[in-house]
Design a protein around this motif. Sequence first.
Motif, mmCIF file in Angstrom:
data_model
loop_
_atom_site.group_PDB
_atom_site.id
_atom_site.type_symbol
_atom_site.label_atom_id
_atom_site.label_comp_id
_atom_site.label_asym_id
_atom_site.label_seq_id
_atom_site.Cartn_x
_atom_site.Cartn_y
_atom_site.Cartn_z
ATOM 1 N N GLY A 199 0.794 -1.216 0.000
ATOM 2 C CA GLY A 199 0.000 0.000 0.000
ATOM 3 C C GLY A 199 0.824 1.262 0.000
ATOM 4 O O GLY A 199 0.286 2.357 -0.118
ATOM 5 N N SER A 200 2.148 1.132 0.168
ATOM 6 C CA SER A 200 2.990 2.327 0.200
ATOM 7 C C SER A 200 3.645 2.586 -1.144
ATOM 8 O O SER A 200 4.502 3.435 -1.269
ATOM 9 N N GLY A 201 3.262 1.813 -2.128
ATOM 10 C CA GLY A 201 3.853 2.000 -3.455
ATOM 11 C C GLY A 201 5.036 1.095 -3.698
ATOM 12 O O GLY A 201 5.679 1.184 -4.720
ATOM 13 N N GLY A 202 5.339 0.217 -2.774
ATOM 14 C CA GLY A 202 6.468 -0.685 -2.982
ATOM 15 C C GLY A 202 6.207 -2.011 -2.319
ATOM 16 O O GLY A 202 5.289 -2.167 -1.530
ATOM 17 N N SER A 203 7.040 -3.005 -2.617
ATOM 18 C CA SER A 203 6.926 -4.301 -1.963
ATOM 19 C C SER A 203 7.936 -4.343 -0.833
ATOM 20 O O SER A 203 8.821 -3.517 -0.728
ATOM 21 N N SER A 204 7.842 -5.314 0.029
ATOM 22 C CA SER A 204 8.684 -5.347 1.216
ATOM 23 C C SER A 204 10.068 -5.907 0.931
ATOM 24 O O SER A 204 10.959 -5.758 1.758
ATOM 25 N N GLY A 205 10.273 -6.563 -0.214
ATOM 26 C CA GLY A 205 11.565 -7.206 -0.398
ATOM 27 C C GLY A 205 12.233 -7.033 -1.737
ATOM 28 O O GLY A 205 13.428 -7.256 -1.853
ATOM 29 N N TYR A 206 11.516 -6.652 -2.768
ATOM 30 C CA TYR A 206 12.102 -6.578 -4.109
ATOM 31 C C TYR A 206 12.582 -5.154 -4.405
ATOM 32 O O TYR A 206 11.853 -4.187 -4.197
ATOM 33 N N PHE A 207 13.801 -5.049 -4.928
ATOM 34 C CA PHE A 207 14.349 -3.746 -5.317
ATOM 35 C C PHE A 207 15.032 -3.883 -6.681
ATOM 36 O O PHE A 207 15.914 -4.731 -6.833
ATOM 37 N N PRO A 208 14.648 -3.070 -7.650
ATOM 38 C CA PRO A 208 15.218 -3.188 -8.998
ATOM 39 C C PRO A 208 16.535 -2.437 -9.179
ATOM 40 O O PRO A 208 16.935 -2.112 -10.285
ATOM 41 N N TYR A 209 17.197 -2.160 -8.054
ATOM 42 C CA TYR A 209 18.423 -1.359 -8.094
ATOM 43 C C TYR A 209 19.499 -2.064 -7.293
ATOM 44 O O TYR A 209 19.237 -2.602 -6.207
ATOM 45 N N LYS A 210 20.732 -2.086 -7.849
ATOM 46 C CA LYS A 210 21.856 -2.720 -7.150
ATOM 47 C C LYS A 210 22.960 -1.690 -6.946
ATOM 48 O O LYS A 210 23.550 -1.196 -7.910
ATOM 49 N N PRO A 211 23.241 -1.323 -5.693
ATOM 50 C CA PRO A 211 24.363 -0.416 -5.459
ATOM 51 C C PRO A 211 25.693 -1.168 -5.527
ATOM 52 O O PRO A 211 25.758 -2.364 -5.211
ATOM 53 N N TYR A 212 26.728 -0.468 -5.989
ATOM 54 C CA TYR A 212 28.082 -0.991 -5.852
ATOM 55 C C TYR A 212 28.604 -0.585 -4.484
ATOM 56 O O TYR A 212 28.402 0.558 -4.036
ATOM 57 N N CYS A 213 29.264 -1.493 -3.798
ATOM 58 C CA CYS A 213 29.710 -1.271 -2.423
ATOM 59 C C CYS A 213 30.665 -0.077 -2.328
ATOM 60 O O CYS A 213 31.581 0.061 -3.147
ATOM 61 N N GLY A 214 30.457 0.749 -1.306
ATOM 62 C CA GLY A 214 31.300 1.913 -1.104
ATOM 63 C C GLY A 214 32.682 1.577 -0.601
ATOM 64 O O GLY A 214 33.560 2.443 -0.556
ATOM 65 N N GLN A 215 32.916 0.334 -0.218
ATOM 66 C CA GLN A 215 34.233 -0.053 0.303
ATOM 67 C C GLN A 215 34.993 -0.946 -0.677
ATOM 68 O O GLN A 215 36.135 -0.645 -1.033
ATOM 69 N N CYS A 216 34.370 -2.026 -1.148
ATOM 70 C CA CYS A 216 35.088 -2.952 -2.037
ATOM 71 C C CYS A 216 34.707 -2.787 -3.501
ATOM 72 O O CYS A 216 35.281 -3.444 -4.360
ATOM 73 N N GLU A 217 33.734 -1.928 -3.790
ATOM 74 C CA GLU A 217 33.286 -1.591 -5.145
ATOM 75 C C GLU A 217 32.478 -2.701 -5.826
ATOM 76 O O GLU A 217 32.115 -2.557 -6.985
ATOM 77 N N LYS A 218 32.206 -3.792 -5.136
ATOM 78 C CA LYS A 218 31.514 -4.910 -5.771
ATOM 79 C C LYS A 218 30.001 -4.775 -5.620
ATOM 80 O O LYS A 218 29.503 -4.050 -4.761
#
Length: 590
Positions: free
Chosen positions: A219-238
């Motif tokens: 109801g908030s416009g999103g699901s509780s677990g799925y995200f279509p975005y993958k960040p690259y790690c700020g420490q190891c870059e992976k």
Amino acid sequence: MAQQSTETDWVSRFADEVIAEAERRAPGKMASGAPAPGTADASAPVIVCASGLSPSGPIHLGNLREVMTPHLVADEIRRRGYTVRHLISWDDYDRYRKVPAGVAGIDESWAEHIGKPLTSVPAPAGSAYPNWAEHFKAAMIEALAELGVEYDGISQTEQYTSGAYREQILHAMRHRAKIDAILGQYRTKKGPAKKSQKPVDEAELEAAEGSGAASEDDGSGGSSGYFPYKPYCGQCEKDLTTVTAYDDETTELSYTCTACGFGETVRLSEFDRGKLVWKVDWPMRWAYEGVVFEPSGVDHSSPGSSFVVGGQIVREIFDGAQPIGPMYAFVGISGMAKMSSSKGGVPTPGDALKIMEAPLLRWLYARRKPNQSFKIAFDQEIQRLYDEWDKLAGKVADGAAQPADEAAYVRAVGTAAGPLPTTPRPLPYRTLASVMDITAGHDEQTLRILSDLDPDNPVTSLDVTRPRLDRAEYWITTQVPADQRTVVRDAPDEELLATLDEQARGSLRLLLDGLDDHWSLDGLTTLVYGVPKVQAGLEPDAKPTPELKAAQRAFFALLYHLLVGRDTGPRLPTLLLAVGADRVRKLLGG
């Protein structure tokens, strides 16, 4: 290009469809009719054709079809006077997936970079380029320039890290539940696999990583677990990260890295170190760039694949249109299995351009419909291919070519910008290869032989035979095994000559007696085929019979043994010219 030459070829048919689709998208705004070649209405919408290439390793000849298909269509649209843009998206912000085999200077130590963006991976040792992606892009860029491919290159690293896609990313995150539901329609269900089911591809697995099963909209416009975005790690870059929370209002995103344990919370509205997962990224770009035409390989065109799913996502999420997207079949190499860019040692466009001229390579892609597979020859078949090409050139010059064949030829030898460089005196490739085989690249000897091919119109400079001569030389020296190379005997085979019967001796006398009067390529061709005919009491132009063909084969084998010590070799007329009349007489006992 004459109109009748384009009516039946696949390129023109797709150009018609693309122009019609562009008109549908922008009614009344496209240039009406077909303006004169070389002109365009600057106020008309730009027709966008697109390709995508991943510089994860050597970009091979199979990948080239991803470029040549839209290039040919875009070039035809440009010839008609429309404004067209061919985009090549360099997918250099993709993750480094695995260490490719067969790449010089690369070993398993490169595995430590798996998961980083390709532009963050060091280039192979000794490279002049700053990173892995730029190293492998460079060779393709050079080949495309030689092939006359006009395009606009887009670095996805630059697009993502500059924030160009920020609004699209935020939009996708706001609509993640709907995206998840769309993907859920195509996901393989748990349980016994059926033969008709395809495994979930890597991109989809990454998209759902860490989310578990798709959950209902809360109801908030999103699901509780799925995200279509993958960040690259700020420490190891992976990209071995898991998004743990996201707030639509503040755009605060929290993630943890499974590789190094690092975690942080960032504002996605200000964060530019990550990317949309593939099945969302591709349709986002269709909408962002307004792509009208983009082909895809057979692996992207099956039910549930990226192209099919992307069509639904671009319409329902990004309010865009799916491009016209013909499926293209795989390109193979003579004697090799289907190519994969993740494996080293596969031939690249640059490799092909070392053994064939650019128009010939363009022709191989232009003459076959995208859904037709074909092979590119690096073996002896290249000689037959060149014969076919030269025959077509003659038919086009005489006005005797079929319309589709003429269209493919015209598209191969030039673009809307003008003709590609050609060989001024295109002697037969097989002849040039044979000559370079025998002379081992000795220019003076090569010129002597080539000048004897046609005494009435002698070659006076090797420059008029280039670049074809150089391509033939490279082929014979790099692609033909040493045991198949031609080495002319230093001295007569006295033992073999002593065992010849009167029939064999008579055939050699007839050949030697006719050398002076037949010293040209055509003349020697007539002579060597005519000797067995004359011995059989026939005229030199008599039609061959099975018995005569057998006699010719035996005569040819004898000549090869006496000249090069083998059963076979280069075409005999070329070989005789290369050896020279005096040496032929010596080796044949004359």
